[in-house]
Scaffold this active site. Structure first.
Site: not given
Ligand code: FPP
Length: 242
Positions: A22, A39, A133
């Site tokens: 997150d 992201h 893994l």
């Molecule tokens: C939360 O941050 C994260 C996500 C919704 C998606 C997670 C995705 C990645 C880490 C990138 C791609 C994944 C892979 C496996 C290559 P948020 O956008 O909710 O952050 P915020 O709460 O600060 O808005």
């Protein structure tokens, strides 16, 4: 200190680590950048996390990459996330295959864009025999939909007379979940400080140790994983006993 040496200082490595990644959006906003940049950096942190798990001898890593609720985000952001996933699989599968990583995915995968399904399928089949893994990507995943999907399949077997209702116990129910072949997570890490499960692995985290850190996901490092394992080692797991 190299991660491997740090490992020698911890007595017990969790078999299965699950992560709620997150804070990508906040990380970008703090720098005045678009969320997509957060992201992108988040995807780099994913690679680093996979590497660290390999070095630490963790057997299973489950990453919450896209929830069923994430479709509600602006189309541009959804497209960015789907694009990043595909790029991650396209650019990193060969390396993961070489390093002994087996890629798996959980979620309603048939609802993903076809290109994304193809990349996933390719990564899963290419790495299927690896043993070092298992990296499980939770994509279009939510704990409630997983349970609903399991109940629907169970109910069909009961209605067809293949399954006596009295035979349904926790073990049998688990065998209908997407995670049927995986051990439950020992450690659940959540970044960005929110004290929530957010519909992740609802059934499987019943006895999982939680570790929440204020850091945002793009800043998550190997050292943070080592610290999480260290904290896990200080906990006493009782599974409801004394
Ligand atoms: C939360 O941050 C994260 C996500 C919704 C998606 C997670 C995705 C990645 C880490 C990138 C791609 C994944 C892979 C496996 C290559 P948020 O956008 O909710 O952050 P915020 O709460 O600060 O808005």
């Amino acid at each position: 200190m190299p991660v491997v040496d740090q490992l020698n200082m911890v007595s017990k490595t969790p078999r299965h680590v699950a992560v709620i990644m997150d804070g990508n959006g906040r990380w970008a906003r703090q720098r005045g950048w678009p969320r997509s940049r957060g992201h992108l950096e988040g995807a780099k942190a994913v690679r680093e996390c996979v590497e660290a798990c390999l070095e630490l001898g963790i057997e299973y890593l489950t990453l919450y990459a896209f929830s069923t609720e994430n479709w509600q985000r602006p189309k541009e952001e959804v497209d960015t996330l789907m694009g990043l996933l595909q790029r991650f699989l396209r650019d990193y599968t060969r390396d993961m295959a070489k390093r002994g990583v087996r890629v798996q995915a959980i979620g309603r995968l048939n609802e993903l864009p076809p290109e994304c399904q193809d990349q996933l399928e390719h990564a899963i089949t290419t790495t299927a025999n690896n043993k070092q893994l298992t990296a499980i990507l939770a994509i279009n995943y939510s704990g409630r939909t997983e349970i609903i999907d399991a109940v629907q399949r169970l109910a069909k077997d009961v209605a067809a007379g293949k399954l006596p209702p009295d035979s349904i116990d926790a073990e049998l129910f688990s065998s209908f979940l997407y995670t049927r072949d995986l051990p439950d997570p020992d450690l659940l890490i959540r970044t960005s400080g929110e004290m929530r499960i957010s519909n992740f692995l609802l059934w499987q985290v019943s006895y999982t140790e939680m570790y929440v850190i204020p850091k945002l996901w793009p800043d998550f490092s190997r050292q943070d994983l080592v610290d999480a394992i260290d904290e896990y080692n200080r906990r006493q797991r009782r599974y409801g006993g004394v």
